[in-house]
Design a protein around this motif. Structure first.
Motif, PDB file in Angstrom:
ATOM      1  N   SER A 230       0.669  -1.027  -0.327  1.00  6.96           N
ATOM      2  CA  SER A 230       0.070  -0.152   0.048  1.00  6.96           C
ATOM      3  C   SER A 230       0.652   1.684   0.162  1.00  6.96           C
ATOM      4  CB  SER A 230      -1.146  -0.088   1.232  1.00  6.96           C
ATOM      5  OG  SER A 230      -0.484   0.030   2.348  1.00  6.96           O
ATOM      6  N   GLY A 231       1.610   1.567   0.702  1.00  8.86           N
ATOM      7  CA  GLY A 231       2.100   2.284   0.669  1.00  8.86           C
ATOM      8  C   GLY A 231       1.895   3.589   1.758  1.00  8.86           C
ATOM      9  N   ALA A 232       2.281   4.813   2.718  1.00  9.38           N
ATOM     10  CA  ALA A 232       1.461   5.490   3.293  1.00  9.38           C
ATOM     11  C   ALA A 232       0.625   6.381   2.067  1.00  9.38           C
ATOM     12  CB  ALA A 232       2.217   7.031   3.705  1.00  9.38           C
ATOM     13  N   MET A 233       0.634   6.424   0.707  1.00 12.03           N
ATOM     14  CA  MET A 233      -0.978   7.185  -0.091  1.00 12.03           C
ATOM     15  C   MET A 233      -1.824   6.589   0.219  1.00 12.03           C
ATOM     16  SD  MET A 233      -0.675   9.935  -1.915  1.00 12.03           S
ATOM     17  CE  MET A 233      -1.959  10.858  -3.098  1.00 12.03           C
ATOM     18  N   ARG A 234      -2.198   4.733  -0.007  1.00 18.57           N
ATOM     19  CA  ARG A 234      -2.692   4.446   0.310  1.00 18.57           C
ATOM     20  C   ARG A 234      -3.097   4.249   1.990  1.00 18.57           C
ATOM     21  NH1 ARG A 234      -0.522   1.215  -4.326  1.00 18.57           N
ATOM     22  NH2 ARG A 234      -1.331   1.004  -6.111  1.00 18.57           N
ATOM     23  N   ASP A 235      -2.206   3.808   2.836  1.00 18.99           N
ATOM     24  CA  ASP A 235      -2.654   3.668   3.909  1.00 18.99           C
ATOM     25  C   ASP A 235      -3.567   4.722   4.701  1.00 18.99           C
ATOM     26  OD1 ASP A 235      -3.032   2.136   6.455  1.00 18.99           O
ATOM     27  OD2 ASP A 235      -1.366   3.484   6.723  1.00 18.99           O
ATOM     28  N   MET A 236      -2.153   6.228   4.394  1.00 18.25           N
ATOM     29  CA  MET A 236      -3.314   7.242   4.976  1.00 18.25           C
ATOM     30  C   MET A 236      -3.822   8.953   4.266  1.00 18.25           C
ATOM     31  SD  MET A 236      -2.462   6.627   8.406  1.00 18.25           S
ATOM     32  CE  MET A 236      -2.764   8.643   8.546  1.00 18.25           C
ATOM     33  N   VAL A 237      -3.169   8.490   3.075  1.00 19.28           N
ATOM     34  CA  VAL A 237      -3.371   9.633   2.704  1.00 19.28           C
ATOM     35  C   VAL A 237      -4.786   9.876   2.295  1.00 19.28           C
ATOM     36  CG1 VAL A 237      -2.799  11.977   0.640  1.00 19.28           C
ATOM     37  CG2 VAL A 237      -0.853  10.679   2.176  1.00 19.28           C
ATOM     38  N   GLN A 238      -4.816   8.377   1.435  1.00 23.14           N
ATOM     39  CA  GLN A 238      -6.001   8.317   0.452  1.00 23.14           C
ATOM     40  C   GLN A 238      -7.284   8.418   1.497  1.00 23.14           C
ATOM     41  OE1 GLN A 238      -8.476   5.533   0.590  1.00 23.14           O
ATOM     42  NE2 GLN A 238      -9.897   6.168  -1.394  1.00 23.14           N
ATOM     43  N   ASN A 239      -7.528   8.046   2.922  1.00 22.60           N
ATOM     44  CA  ASN A 239      -8.118   7.963   3.602  1.00 22.60           C
ATOM     45  C   ASN A 239      -8.863   9.318   5.516  1.00 22.60           C
ATOM     46  OD1 ASN A 239      -6.985   5.976   5.414  1.00 22.60           O
ATOM     47  ND2 ASN A 239      -6.693   5.041   3.331  1.00 22.60           N
ATOM     48  N   HIS A 240      -7.589   8.855   5.664  1.00 19.47           N
ATOM     49  CA  HIS A 240      -7.507   9.497   6.989  1.00 19.47           C
ATOM     50  C   HIS A 240      -7.435  10.977   6.336  1.00 19.47           C
ATOM     51  CE1 HIS A 240      -7.413   5.826   8.590  1.00 19.47           C
ATOM     52  NE2 HIS A 240      -7.023   5.951   8.844  1.00 19.47           N
ATOM     53  N   MET A 241      -6.850  11.176   5.634  1.00 18.47           N
ATOM     54  CA  MET A 241      -6.166  12.721   5.373  1.00 18.47           C
ATOM     55  C   MET A 241      -7.051  13.179   4.428  1.00 18.47           C
ATOM     56  SD  MET A 241      -1.802  12.161   5.691  1.00 18.47           S
ATOM     57  CE  MET A 241      -1.695  14.065   5.804  1.00 18.47           C
ATOM     58  N   MET A 242      -7.298  12.751   3.818  1.00 20.84           N
ATOM     59  CA  MET A 242      -8.045  12.760   2.390  1.00 20.84           C
ATOM     60  C   MET A 242      -9.818  13.489   3.656  1.00 20.84           C
ATOM     61  SD  MET A 242      -9.440  13.476  -0.622  1.00 20.84           S
ATOM     62  CE  MET A 242      -8.459  12.622  -1.089  1.00 20.84           C
ATOM     63  N   GLN A 243     -10.017  12.608   4.435  1.00 20.99           N
ATOM     64  CA  GLN A 243     -11.160  13.581   5.915  1.00 20.99           C
ATOM     65  C   GLN A 243     -10.905  14.438   5.942  1.00 20.99           C
ATOM     66  OE1 GLN A 243     -14.116  11.779   5.434  1.00 20.99           O
ATOM     67  NE2 GLN A 243     -13.560  10.874   3.420  1.00 20.99           N
ATOM     68  N   LEU A 244     -10.351  14.475   6.506  1.00 19.02           N
ATOM     69  CA  LEU A 244      -9.504  15.749   7.355  1.00 19.02           C
ATOM     70  C   LEU A 244      -9.809  16.848   6.478  1.00 19.02           C
ATOM     71  CD1 LEU A 244      -6.215  14.354  10.128  1.00 19.02           C
ATOM     72  CD2 LEU A 244      -9.123  14.518  10.028  1.00 19.02           C
ATOM     73  N   ASN A 300      13.137  -6.641   1.790  1.00 14.76           N
ATOM     74  CA  ASN A 300      12.231  -6.149   0.675  1.00 14.76           C
ATOM     75  C   ASN A 300      13.073  -4.708  -0.273  1.00 14.76           C
ATOM     76  OD1 ASN A 300      11.529  -6.455  -2.308  1.00 14.76           O
ATOM     77  ND2 ASN A 300       9.398  -5.162  -2.357  1.00 14.76           N
ATOM     78  N   PRO A 301      14.397  -5.834  -0.610  1.00 12.53           N
ATOM     79  CA  PRO A 301      15.365  -5.140  -0.721  1.00 12.53           C
ATOM     80  C   PRO A 301      15.452  -4.086  -1.837  1.00 12.53           C
ATOM     81  CG  PRO A 301      16.336  -7.138  -0.972  1.00 12.53           C
ATOM     82  CD  PRO A 301      14.434  -7.214  -0.294  1.00 12.53           C
ATOM     83  N   GLU A 302      14.412  -4.726  -2.652  1.00 13.73           N
ATOM     84  CA  GLU A 302      14.410  -3.707  -3.929  1.00 13.73           C
ATOM     85  C   GLU A 302      12.567  -2.994  -3.742  1.00 13.73           C
ATOM     86  OE1 GLU A 302      16.134  -3.998  -6.274  1.00 13.73           O
ATOM     87  OE2 GLU A 302      17.208  -4.836  -4.984  1.00 13.73           O
ATOM     88  N   SER A 303      11.607  -2.914  -2.763  1.00 11.96           N
ATOM     89  CA  SER A 303      10.589  -2.278  -2.454  1.00 11.96           C
ATOM     90  C   SER A 303      11.238  -0.730  -2.902  1.00 11.96           C
ATOM     91  CB  SER A 303      10.769  -2.205  -0.628  1.00 11.96           C
ATOM     92  OG  SER A 303       9.088  -1.011  -1.025  1.00 11.96           O
ATOM     93  N   GLN A 304       9.791  -0.136  -3.558  1.00 11.30           N
ATOM     94  CA  GLN A 304       9.126   1.132  -4.115  1.00 11.30           C
ATOM     95  C   GLN A 304       8.815   2.205  -3.051  1.00 11.30           C
ATOM     96  OE1 GLN A 304       9.823   0.819  -8.073  1.00 11.30           O
ATOM     97  NE2 GLN A 304      11.918   0.963  -7.933  1.00 11.30           N
ATOM     98  N   SER A 305       7.754   1.192  -2.071  1.00  7.02           N
ATOM     99  CA  SER A 305       7.022   1.443  -1.352  1.00  7.02           C
ATOM    100  C   SER A 305       7.468   2.766  -0.169  1.00  7.02           C
ATOM    101  CB  SER A 305       6.150   0.670  -0.202  1.00  7.02           C
ATOM    102  OG  SER A 305       5.312  -0.562  -1.822  1.00  7.02           O
ATOM    103  N   GLU A 306       6.748   3.929   0.274  1.00  8.80           N
ATOM    104  CA  GLU A 306       7.291   5.388   0.953  1.00  8.80           C
ATOM    105  C   GLU A 306       6.772   4.748   1.823  1.00  8.80           C
ATOM    106  OE1 GLU A 306       2.890   5.746  -0.808  1.00  8.80           O
ATOM    107  OE2 GLU A 306       4.864   4.657  -1.682  1.00  8.80           O
ATOM    108  N   SER A 307       7.537   5.013   3.388  1.00 10.64           N
ATOM    109  CA  SER A 307       6.806   5.726   4.774  1.00 10.64           C
ATOM    110  C   SER A 307       7.227   6.275   4.744  1.00 10.64           C
ATOM    111  CB  SER A 307       7.965   4.467   5.597  1.00 10.64           C
ATOM    112  OG  SER A 307       9.395   5.309   5.060  1.00 10.64           O
ATOM    113  N   PHE A 308       6.311   7.382   3.826  1.00  9.42           N
ATOM    114  CA  PHE A 308       6.419   9.194   3.990  1.00  9.42           C
ATOM    115  C   PHE A 308       6.583   9.872   2.914  1.00  9.42           C
ATOM    116  CE2 PHE A 308       7.445  13.277   3.149  1.00  9.42           C
ATOM    117  CZ  PHE A 308       7.753  13.956   4.980  1.00  9.42           C
TER     118      PHE A 308
END
Length: 481
Positions: A230-244, A300-308
């Motif tokens: 998911s990454g931070a965009m799907r996990d936080m921005v699309q729902n929680h932060m969008m609601q705020l 996953n050393p090749e991960s391109q998912s974001e934690s920020f």
């Protein structure tokens, strides 16, 4: 000030995934606290349902352990706990098969509210909904609660909406976002719409910019499998932060009514401009302070998912055109804090010689920790020697303002589950709202396809590139503390 407790109607609440982590940490302890507060009437029951073979007695022991672990000692009462545990039943069910459904149907009662909490993976929503109707367990008055993630993009969100719509009406579906159950989030609506003070200033003419920050000190360990997809965009921005963002930017609804509120939130999402590539920064935390880095946590050393992720958003409507909204969220940052800061513009002309002493007025709404609000204003510094200006906060901590009893606020899940029983959807997302949020989010995610996130040291405010996102506009992020 003592908060009023208004009991709900008697109900049967079936929690699918009742032996899972969410039930253990939030649902079971939260319901016990509502029972202790006198909000749950005697004729109510909680029915646990999961794949695990377990007796009702074993489930009660599981619930007792959850209460012991997650309920404060001053909220423990042996007699109340025993009475609460006596309300609990358990049925082993196979979400994708036929095992246990007849036994669950036999437990259902007429004359009480029936609610079904899907605390399971979204892949099981359709199977659960189908079997609830197939076995006549859910009727046209029943309510279903579904947890996030509600889809991983617009296509999957539409598919989930369609799946639920085959079995339930939109008025029966409660898409839960626990951020909307926080006391401060609801107080944001009260501050805006119950007071004349801010509304004349709540627009692009007077607001310089808005910052929304959700920072965490923990990494993704324990959620690595989910988070790396998911990454931070799907996990936080699309729902929680969008609601705020929606609650900050929405127009006043004609009434505090579920669809009226959600209609105005939907208008905000649809008015969001597409985000340009130069207005978004992603990051991954590095190893440090004896802790593994993101790549080690997700194995996953090749991960391109974001934690920020940090981004600048714009709303193209009459009220907000030209006012930037800066959103920032991340793991393994300096402090755990969730806040909204509305920064007002400086006066058009300063009558004071000490122009360097001026600082902006800022309304800060803090969701965690220490829920409350403060307004930073300029006053004269005490003492002789001329007119020297200093910024001071007008602080309203809920714990101090409401007193010890009033400050004992329900957890977000407690409030939202009680709203389900009442049939109040105001604080729940509607299907078209979810789809509109994904329609805005998907192109943002597409912008960085194949690009590796920037590194950042743990215990900081994130990547240096995120600081530049605001510095180039002559602004600064608020300090994370």
């Amino acid at each position: 000030m003592v908060s009023r407790v208004i009991p709900v109607e008697p109900f049967d609440l079936v929690v699918f995934g009742a032996t899972g982590d969410l039930a253990r940490r939030k649902i079971l302890p939260g319901l016990y606290r509502r029972w202790l507060a006198g909000q749950i009437p005697e004729g109510s029951r909680l029915i646990g349902a999961a794949r695990s073979a377990m007796t009702p007695g074993a489930f009660r022991a599981f619930a007792a352990q959850a209460i012991d672990e997650f309920v404060a000692d001053d909220k423990r009462d042996a007699a109340a706990e025993a009475a609460f545990l006596a309300r609990l039943e358990y049925v082993a069910v196979d979400a994708e098969g036929q095992t246990g459904w007849r036994e669950l149907a036999a437990l259902m009662r007429d004359g009480v509210v029936r609610a079904f909490y899907f605390s399971v993976a979204p892949a099981l929503f359709g199977s659960l909904a189908e079997r609830l109707k197939q076995h006549a367990i859910a009727d046209d008055a029943s309510r279903v609660v579904v947890e996030k993630p509600f889809g991983s993009d617009l296509e999957t969100a539409r598919a989930l909406n369609a799946t639920l719509a085959r079995h339930f009406q939109e008025a029966q579906i409660y898409r839960i976002d626990h951020y909307l159950g926080k006391e401060t989030v609801q107080n944001l609506m009260a501050v805006r719409f119950a007071n004349i003070l801010f509304e004349p200033l709540w627009n692009a003419q007077y607001v310089d910019h808005v910052q929304i920050t959700v920072a965490e000190t923990v990494g993704v360990a324990g959620r690595a499998s989910y988070y790396d997809k998911s990454g931070a965009m799907r996990d936080m921005v699309q729902n929680h932060m969008m609601q705020l963002l929606c609650l900050i930017a929405m127009e006043p609804p004609y009434h505090f009514d579920p669809d009226a509120v959600r209609d105005e939130k939907l208008k905000v999402i649809r008015a969001l401009d597409p985000v340009r590539a130069e207005n978004i920064v992603r990051g991954q935390y590095l190893p440090g302070a004896g802790q593994p880095g993101y790549l080690e946590d997700v194995e996953n050393p090749e991960s391109q998912s974001e934690s920020f992720v940090a981004l600048q958003a714009h709303i193209s409507n009459w009220r907000w055109k030209g006012t930037p909204f800066y959103l920032r969220t991340g793991k393994r940052l300096r402090a755990r804090v969730s806040e909204i800061a509305v920064t007002f513009k400086e006066p058009p002309h300063s009558i004071f010689d000490d122009a360097q002493g001026w600082r902006e007025n800022v309304l800060v709404i803090r969701l965690q920790p220490d829920e409350g609000m403060n307004l930073k204003v300029m006053i004269k510094e005490p003492g002789p020697g001329g007119m020297r200006l200093v910024q001071v906060p007008l602080d309203m901590s809920f714990a101090e303002a409401l007193g010890a009893e009033g400050a004992d606020m329900p957890d977000a899940y407690e409030r939202l589950i009680m709203d389900v029983i009442r049939g109040n959807q105001t604080l729940f997302m509607r299907g078209d709202e979810v789809e509109a949020a994904w329609a805005w989010t998907d192109p943002v995610i597409d912008l960085w396809d194949g690009q590796k996130p920037h590194d950042y040291e743990p215990g900081t405010s994130g990547p240096e590139e995120a600081l530049m996102l605001m510095h180039r506009d002559g602004r600064r992020w608020r300090e994370i503390r």
